[in-house]
Design a protein around this motif. Structure first.
Motif, mmCIF file in Angstrom:
data_model
loop_
_atom_site.group_PDB
_atom_site.id
_atom_site.type_symbol
_atom_site.label_atom_id
_atom_site.label_comp_id
_atom_site.label_asym_id
_atom_site.label_seq_id
_atom_site.Cartn_x
_atom_site.Cartn_y
_atom_site.Cartn_z
ATOM 1 N N ARG A 105 0.133 -42.467 -13.470
ATOM 2 C CA ARG A 105 -0.705 -41.911 -12.333
ATOM 3 C C ARG A 105 -0.173 -42.021 -11.095
ATOM 4 N NH1 ARG A 105 -6.115 -40.377 -13.312
ATOM 5 N NH2 ARG A 105 -6.643 -40.523 -15.286
ATOM 6 N N ILE A 106 0.367 -41.100 -10.409
ATOM 7 C CA ILE A 106 0.618 -41.068 -8.819
ATOM 8 C C ILE A 106 -0.540 -41.196 -8.067
ATOM 9 C CG2 ILE A 106 1.849 -40.310 -7.034
ATOM 10 C CD1 ILE A 106 3.531 -38.325 -9.337
ATOM 11 N N VAL A 107 -0.743 -42.380 -7.574
ATOM 12 C CA VAL A 107 -1.987 -42.563 -6.601
ATOM 13 C C VAL A 107 -1.826 -42.364 -5.191
ATOM 14 C CG1 VAL A 107 -3.126 -44.128 -8.608
ATOM 15 C CG2 VAL A 107 -1.702 -45.226 -6.886
ATOM 16 N N GLU A 108 -0.657 -42.606 -4.912
ATOM 17 C CA GLU A 108 -0.230 -42.582 -3.342
ATOM 18 C C GLU A 108 1.168 -41.969 -2.969
ATOM 19 O OE1 GLU A 108 0.703 -45.897 -0.018
ATOM 20 O OE2 GLU A 108 -1.350 -46.036 -0.966
ATOM 21 N N ILE A 109 1.198 -41.310 -2.086
ATOM 22 C CA ILE A 109 2.633 -40.763 -1.758
ATOM 23 C C ILE A 109 2.987 -40.751 -0.252
ATOM 24 C CG2 ILE A 109 4.185 -38.640 -1.745
ATOM 25 C CD1 ILE A 109 2.516 -37.684 -4.176
ATOM 26 N N ASN A 110 3.751 -41.378 0.352
ATOM 27 C CA ASN A 110 3.947 -41.636 1.763
ATOM 28 C C ASN A 110 2.751 -41.992 2.445
ATOM 29 O OD1 ASN A 110 6.670 -40.973 1.157
ATOM 30 N ND2 ASN A 110 6.333 -38.854 1.891
ATOM 31 N N GLY A 111 2.210 -42.941 1.939
ATOM 32 C CA GLY A 111 0.901 -43.654 2.636
ATOM 33 C C GLY A 111 -0.312 -42.554 2.434
ATOM 34 N N ILE A 112 -0.357 -41.437 1.655
ATOM 35 C CA ILE A 112 -1.476 -40.587 1.545
ATOM 36 C C ILE A 112 -1.953 -40.953 0.091
ATOM 37 C CG2 ILE A 112 -2.169 -38.175 1.166
ATOM 38 C CD1 ILE A 112 0.171 -37.507 2.931
ATOM 39 N N ARG A 113 -3.407 -41.141 0.315
ATOM 40 C CA ARG A 113 -4.056 -41.604 -0.793
ATOM 41 C C ARG A 113 -5.361 -41.246 -0.758
ATOM 42 N NH1 ARG A 113 -3.417 -47.325 -3.059
ATOM 43 N NH2 ARG A 113 -4.367 -47.218 -5.037
ATOM 44 N N GLY A 114 -6.104 -40.892 -1.879
ATOM 45 C CA GLY A 114 -7.614 -40.257 -1.914
ATOM 46 C C GLY A 114 -7.634 -38.967 -1.254
ATOM 47 N N GLY A 115 -8.765 -38.579 -1.344
ATOM 48 C CA GLY A 115 -9.010 -37.105 -0.872
ATOM 49 C C GLY A 115 -8.798 -36.214 -1.809
ATOM 50 N N PRO A 116 -8.588 -34.961 -1.481
ATOM 51 C CA PRO A 116 -8.152 -33.913 -2.201
ATOM 52 C C PRO A 116 -6.774 -34.101 -2.702
ATOM 53 C CG PRO A 116 -8.512 -32.988 -0.086
ATOM 54 C CD PRO A 116 -9.016 -34.451 -0.132
ATOM 55 N N CYS A 117 -6.555 -33.601 -3.895
ATOM 56 C CA CYS A 117 -5.007 -33.861 -4.469
ATOM 57 C C CYS A 117 -4.212 -32.919 -3.649
ATOM 58 C CB CYS A 117 -4.891 -33.694 -5.929
ATOM 59 S SG CYS A 117 -4.971 -35.132 -6.730
ATOM 60 N N SER A 118 -4.577 -31.773 -3.243
ATOM 61 C CA SER A 118 -3.863 -30.841 -2.385
ATOM 62 C C SER A 118 -2.906 -31.557 -1.490
ATOM 63 C CB SER A 118 -4.742 -29.812 -2.016
ATOM 64 O OG SER A 118 -5.411 -30.269 -0.927
ATOM 65 N N LYS A 119 -3.401 -32.345 -0.921
ATOM 66 C CA LYS A 119 -2.506 -33.320 0.362
ATOM 67 C C LYS A 119 -1.400 -33.898 -0.903
ATOM 68 C CE LYS A 119 -6.042 -34.180 3.532
ATOM 69 N NZ LYS A 119 -6.923 -35.384 4.134
ATOM 70 N N LEU A 120 -1.754 -34.587 -1.829
ATOM 71 C CA LEU A 120 -0.641 -35.456 -2.470
ATOM 72 C C LEU A 120 0.502 -34.278 -3.226
ATOM 73 C CD1 LEU A 120 -2.428 -37.879 -4.596
ATOM 74 C CD2 LEU A 120 -1.087 -38.353 -2.434
ATOM 75 N N ILE A 121 -0.045 -33.077 -3.525
ATOM 76 C CA ILE A 121 0.802 -31.983 -4.124
ATOM 77 C C ILE A 121 1.840 -31.636 -2.896
ATOM 78 C CG2 ILE A 121 0.784 -29.678 -5.079
ATOM 79 C CD1 ILE A 121 0.227 -31.668 -7.201
ATOM 80 N N SER A 122 1.158 -31.307 -1.590
ATOM 81 C CA SER A 122 2.034 -30.757 -0.682
ATOM 82 C C SER A 122 2.874 -31.762 -0.313
ATOM 83 C CB SER A 122 0.892 -30.557 0.693
ATOM 84 O OG SER A 122 1.600 -30.061 1.690
ATOM 85 N N GLU A 123 2.450 -33.109 -0.281
ATOM 86 C CA GLU A 123 3.624 -34.104 0.172
ATOM 87 C C GLU A 123 4.588 -34.168 -1.014
ATOM 88 O OE1 GLU A 123 4.631 -37.054 2.971
ATOM 89 O OE2 GLU A 123 3.107 -35.516 2.988
ATOM 90 N N LEU A 124 4.302 -34.050 -2.134
ATOM 91 C CA LEU A 124 5.249 -34.102 -3.193
ATOM 92 C C LEU A 124 6.292 -32.902 -3.231
ATOM 93 C CD1 LEU A 124 5.897 -35.897 -5.866
ATOM 94 C CD2 LEU A 124 4.186 -33.995 -7.192
ATOM 95 N N GLN A 125 5.630 -31.936 -2.895
ATOM 96 C CA GLN A 125 6.584 -30.540 -2.725
ATOM 97 C C GLN A 125 7.512 -30.581 -1.403
ATOM 98 O OE1 GLN A 125 3.645 -27.848 -2.642
ATOM 99 N NE2 GLN A 125 3.775 -27.352 -4.871
ATOM 100 N N SER A 126 6.934 -31.259 -0.318
ATOM 101 C CA SER A 126 7.847 -30.931 0.677
ATOM 102 C C SER A 126 8.673 -31.865 1.272
ATOM 103 C CB SER A 126 6.832 -30.605 1.793
ATOM 104 O OG SER A 126 5.792 -31.496 2.072
#
Length: 140
Positions: A105-126
């Motif tokens: 499970r990817i639980v945090e990306i670049n300090g972004i954690r929690g909330g809607p996964c759309s934020k994590l997906i956006s960070e993962l893509q960009s």
């Protein structure tokens, strides 16, 4: 739930979306894509303890080459499959004690954690630099 494919390919299939349009041509296209945090222990990792993965993309959109799923209402991204070629598999070869694999499970990306996964997906893509906190699959 919905599923996304995080790699270059021949286009979307069924319930997958192609989110990384570029495919690296060789290992020389992106030398040293990883960074090892000196504060994170590098020995034999406890299989139940979250670990950090840091990947430097050579260009925006460079594929990670893995399939992921986001269960409805989840705050995490679940890794379904890691392709044999790509940045995640390169990480796995360089860090045999910290493999990203199906069920992680990817639980945090670049300090972004929690909330809607759309934020994590956006960070993962960009993002060019991905600092991800990964929890290993639960063993039954």
């Amino acid at each position: 739930w919905y599923q996304r494919r995080v790699h270059g390919g021949k286009g979307p299939q069924a319930d997958e979306t192609d989110v990384d349009p570029l495919v690296p041509q060789s290992d020389t296209d992106h030398p040293a894509p990883f960074d090892v945090d000196p504060l994170v222990p590098q020995g034999d990792a406890d299989p139940r303890v979250p670990f950090e993965v840091v990947i430097e993309r050579p260009a925006a959109g460079t594929p990670l080459s893995c399939s992921v799923r986001v269960p409805e209402g989840s705050e995490d991204i679940i890794v379904l499959e890691v392709a044999e070629a790509g940045m995640i598999s390169e990480w796995n070869r360089a860090h045999p004690d910290k493999h990203v694999r199906s069920g992680c499970r990817i639980v945090e990306i670049n300090g972004i954690r929690g909330g809607p996964c759309s934020k994590l997906i956006s960070e993962l893509q960009s993002s060019l630099r991905l600092k991800m906190l990964i929890t290993p699959p639960e063993s039954h």
